[in-house]
Design a protein around this motif. Structure first.
Motif, short mmCIF file in Angstrom:
data_model
loop_
_atom_site.label_atom_id
_atom_site.label_comp_id
_atom_site.label_asym_id
_atom_site.label_seq_id
_atom_site.Cartn_x
_atom_site.Cartn_y
_atom_site.Cartn_z
N ASP A 189 1.32 37.52 -3.56
CA ASP A 189 2.21 38.11 -2.56
C ASP A 189 3.21 39.03 -3.26
O ASP A 189 4.16 38.57 -3.89
CB ASP A 189 2.92 36.95 -1.83
N GLN A 229 1.19 26.41 -9.09
CA GLN A 229 1.23 26.98 -7.74
C GLN A 229 2.14 28.20 -7.67
O GLN A 229 1.80 29.21 -7.07
CB GLN A 229 1.78 25.93 -6.76
N ARG A 289 9.57 27.97 0.66
CA ARG A 289 8.65 28.48 -0.35
C ARG A 289 9.41 29.22 -1.44
O ARG A 289 9.16 29.05 -2.63
CB ARG A 289 7.63 29.42 0.30
N ASP A 290 10.36 30.07 -1.04
CA ASP A 290 11.10 30.84 -2.04
C ASP A 290 11.83 29.92 -3.03
O ASP A 290 11.82 30.15 -4.24
CB ASP A 290 12.11 31.77 -1.36
N ARG A 338 10.94 39.59 -4.81
CA ARG A 338 12.14 38.77 -4.60
C ARG A 338 12.40 37.89 -5.81
O ARG A 338 13.54 37.73 -6.26
CB ARG A 338 11.98 37.89 -3.35
#
Lengths: 276, 535
Positions: free
Chosen positions: A92, A84, A50-51, A98
């Motif tokens: 989040d 997305q 995901r990251d 991050r």
């Protein structure tokens, strides 16, 4: 009209005609495309991390924001993942932190303003309608529109069109003078995402889809996504009796009076009957 | 046999045998890559002519390095300087002396040109060093720095050798003993005085500076020396460097001996290392640029041998990795094989069958994360058809059962995965995920209405979903609700999801079904990365 042009990875080698025809159509319609060195949209790597996927997308949005432009892509998968990524970062806080750190290391800011637009949307947005620029109406041509999943769903994230009854593609097809046909599977998946992952199901999905388009009585299947066109085009090459899949940029380019070769029409193609 | 002959023979043997070994690799790896596809159109006569011109332009003008002006300038200067030095200076015995009548290394123009070429080389190499420090430091390895150090060492030791030779009283004595045998002592003194003043020789003894003596020295010089010696001032770099040695130090003879060994030794080392890594790039990259004929795409036909050559032609300039489309994925995942330059090196090792299991897993991941965007091929300054190499190696890795995360998962059944993963704390493994699958709230609304399964196109095309897919989407949601994540991770439905988001869009209760399936795949990928020791 001016956009940061995001072709996506697959155009350069796998489908150069998509890039050429989109650029030719935009030039004809006075839409200026600014090119910069974007990276991958992050869609393909989303299965792995995901990251990695979100960061790939945000980095591109930050680059576009630095140009002070909205971003335009002709690929539905790029479009979907760019939308997305920002949604997920918004959901989040930890992820957003991050991402901000990674962006800062490259001297980039978190992109807040830039809008992501698909090729079909910018055509739909044009102040003067596309129809008024058509000089070679494609009268009598019946077209089955294929929507492409990643722009359409999930609608609360992509904001492309009504996910259950979209009309944007049919409206644009009608603007070329052609007739868009209703058909059952127009919102279904082309199957490309399973290429290299589950070839069997990818084959079944594309076969079902093309049979559906064919039985609608259409002359051709129109696409507006690099991946979808690769999937259907590959099937056309493997099985000559399948309904021809044509990029919408090619169809529109022809209607706008562009050089047929320049927008990807080859001798013997279904559209050659409209070439004078 | 002296140092020079032994060194020369050993260096030449190493270079020649090594070069043969490298070229053998072109065949071997080319064959290991598999047969190239025959689907690319063959160029016509005009096309071939164009490729000839394009290849020459790339080779001679270094056209492909032009995107970085610093690098282009540096490399051009280095080639303009170092090339002539190798041919005219290092190989003077077989080139310059036979082909240029009256050649002496201490005569102009040779003495002057040697300094000029040396200076151009040093300038060029300095620019290349700066370029590497500024933009390529993170990609650089031992061989990158070694090549710069060896060439720099050869150049600087050459200048130092010449400097000390200019100052050397011992060399003066040797020459005088050989060519000035019957000289009277006053003549010798005046010649010494002349050479000390005009040519920078340093004598321990005090020398007169009377004009008539210097005049006599000048006459003697004209008569006996000038035929082989231009003024040392034309060796403008070396002569200037003599001022760096304090006048009170008489170390010229020792310096000359030392730097002769350093200079010749480093030159032999450079020659011996020619077949090592990028030391070979003047050969392999040169040939590759010619065979690629200026093409920046992957549309021209390729050949087994051309592939092997391409695999060997990397100069480690880092352009591909700097411009790679999936570089952001590399930044997050940290696998060096996501970037083209390291991936190419590991692909070479893989084809030679000497890649460790860990690196091999990294290569497979890098190979599958590549999006085949053509950019590395367009920016590669060695003109390597990387696109073709990536597509072909991805295919052959997949055929060999190395199909990435998907392939690894599919090697075992859902039940086998469930047993293996049952003992693990899967919540912690997926630390960077959204945590949707672990959150009870995600499934609160689920009433097992089977809408997700009903709209799923993958379920729809399957004749026997429980055989093909193990679990239907609504069953996966149900198992997750009960906390049985390990039971779902290996299910075919998770891995054969086509990501069309119909399930999620149609769910009347707002369960993010497709996002949860994505999360499970991401978790599977992370588990495999850990298992293979990659994170």
């Amino acid at each position: 009209m001016k956009y940061a042009y995001f072709p996506g990875c697959k155009i350069a080698h796998h489908l150069p005609i998509h890039g050429r025809s989109v650029e030719a159509v935009c030039a004809r319609l006075d839409v200026e495309l600014v090119k910069t060195e974007f990276s991958c949209c992050g869609y393909p790597v989303r299965h792995e991390s995901r990251d990695a996927s979100v960061y790939s997308a945000l980095r591109n949005l930050a680059l576009a924001e630095n140009l002070g432009l909205d971003l335009m892509t002709p690929c539905k998968c790029c479009f979907g993942n760019l939308q997305q990524a920002r949604y997920q970062a918004g959901q989040d806080e930890k992820l957003k932190h991050r991402m901000k750190d990674l962006l800062h290391e490259e001297g980039l800011e978190f992109p807040e303003k830039v809008r992501v637009r698909h090729f079909l949307q910018i055509l739909d947005d044009l102040p003067g309608s596309v129809a008024s620029a058509v000089i070679r109406p494609l009268k009598g041509l019946k077209i089955a529109c294929h929507y492409g999943c990643h722009a359409l769903r999930p609608e609360n994230i992509t904001h492309f069109d009504d996910p259950l009854a979209p009309t944007i593609f049919e409206r644009l097809v009608a603007a070329t003078g052609a007739t868009p046909l209703p058909w059952d599977l127009r919102l279904e998946c082309c199957g490309y995402p399973l290429r290299g992952r589950d070839e069997n199901i990818a084959d079944l999905l594309v076969a079902k889809k093309m049979a559906g388009a064919s039985s609608s009585g259409a002359d051709l299947l129109a696409t507006a996504c690099t991946y979808c066109q690769l999937q259907f085009g590959g099937e056309n090459q493997k099985r000559s009796q399948t309904i021809p899949a044509v990029l919408f940029s090619t169809i529109l380019g022809l209607a706008l009076g562009l050089n047929p070769e320049e927008v990807g029409i080859k001798p013997g193609d279904v559209l050659t009957r409209f070439v004078v | 046999m002296d140092f020079f002959s032994i060194g020369l023979v050993l260096a030449c043997a190493s270079a020649a045998l090594g070069a043969l070994w490298r070229m053998r690799g072109w065949f071997k790896r080319g064959v290991a890559m598999g047969r190239p596809g025959q689907d690319r159109p063959r160029p016509g006569v005009l096309g071939i002519l164009g490729m000839l011109v394009g290849g020459l332009a790339d080779l001679v003008l270094l056209r492909r390095t032009m995107r970085s002006p610093l690098r282009w300038t540096g490399h051009t200067l280095l080639i303009l300087g170092f090339g002539p030095l190798i041919v005219l200076h290092a190989m003077d015995g077989v080139v310059t002396r036979p082909f240029f009548a009256g050649y002496e290394p201490t005569l102009d123009p040779w003495q002057f040109l040697r300094n000029l070429f040396g200076l151009l080389s040093v300038l060029g190499l300095t620019l290349l060093f700066l370029n590497r420090c500024m933009t390529l430091k993170k990609f650089s390895k031992l061989q990158d720095w070694t090549l710069i150090a060896v060439v720099f060492g050869i150049l600087i030791s050459g200048f130092l050798l010449e400097s000390f030779k200019i100052m050397s009283a011992g060399d003066f004595k040797r020459m005088v003993d050989d060519y000035f045998v019957e000289a009277e002592s006053e003549e010798l003194i005046s010649l010494k005085a002349y050479w000390a003043r005009e040519n920078g020789v340093r004598f321990r003894q005090f020398l007169p500076t009377a004009p008539e003596l210097l005049e006599l020295g000048a006459e003697l010089h004209e008569d006996r020396c000038a035929g082989c010696h231009s003024p040392t001032s034309s060796a403008f770099v070396s002569r200037s460097m003599t001022s760096l040695v304090p006048a009170s130090l008489y170390i010229a003879d020792q310096g000359r001996d030392l730097f002769w060994y350093v200079h010749v030794g480093l030159a032999f080392l450079g020659l011996a290392l020619l077949p090592w890594g990028k030391f070979f790039h003047p050969v392999a990259t040169g040939i590759n640029l010619l065979t690629r004929g200026g093409t920046r795409t992957a549309d021209t036909p390729t050949h087994t041998l051309a592939r092997g050559l391409g695999l060997d032609a990397c100069t480690r300039c880092g352009q591909c990795s700097l411009h790679c489309s999936v570089a952001p994925a590399h930044r997050v995942l940290g696998n060096p094989d996501i970037l083209p330059m390291d991936k190419l090196a590991d692909l070479r090792c893989h084809l030679d069958d000497r890649l460790s299991p860990g690196r091999s897993a990294a290569l497979v991941e890098g190979s599958h994360i590549c999006t085949e965007c053509l950019r590395c091929t367009q920016v590669c300054s060695a003109g390597i058809d990387l696109q073709d190499l990536w597509m072909a190696s991805k295919k052959s890795l997949t055929e060999a059962g190395r199909a990435g995360v998907d392939g690894e998962i599919r090697k075992r059944t859902a039940g086998e995965w469930a047993r293996e993963l049952a003992s693990r704390d899967l919540g912690r493994v997926g630390g960077t995920g959204a945590g949707l699958a672990d959150r009870a709230e995600s499934f609160w609304g689920c009433v097992q209405c089977t809408t997700c399964t009903g709209v799923c196109p993958v379920v729809a095309v399957s004749e026997d979903p429980s055989r093909d897919l193990d679990l239907a989407p609504q069953q996966i949601m149900n198992l997750l609700r009960m906390g049985l994540k390990a039971q779902t991770l290996g299910a075919r439905m998770v891995w054969s999801c086509t990501t069309c988001y119909k399930c999620q869009e149609h769910c009347p209760q707002g369960v993010p079904v497709a996002d949860i399936l994505y999360e499970l795949r991401q978790l599977g990928a992370e588990i495999l990365r850990k298992k293979e020791g990659r994170s």
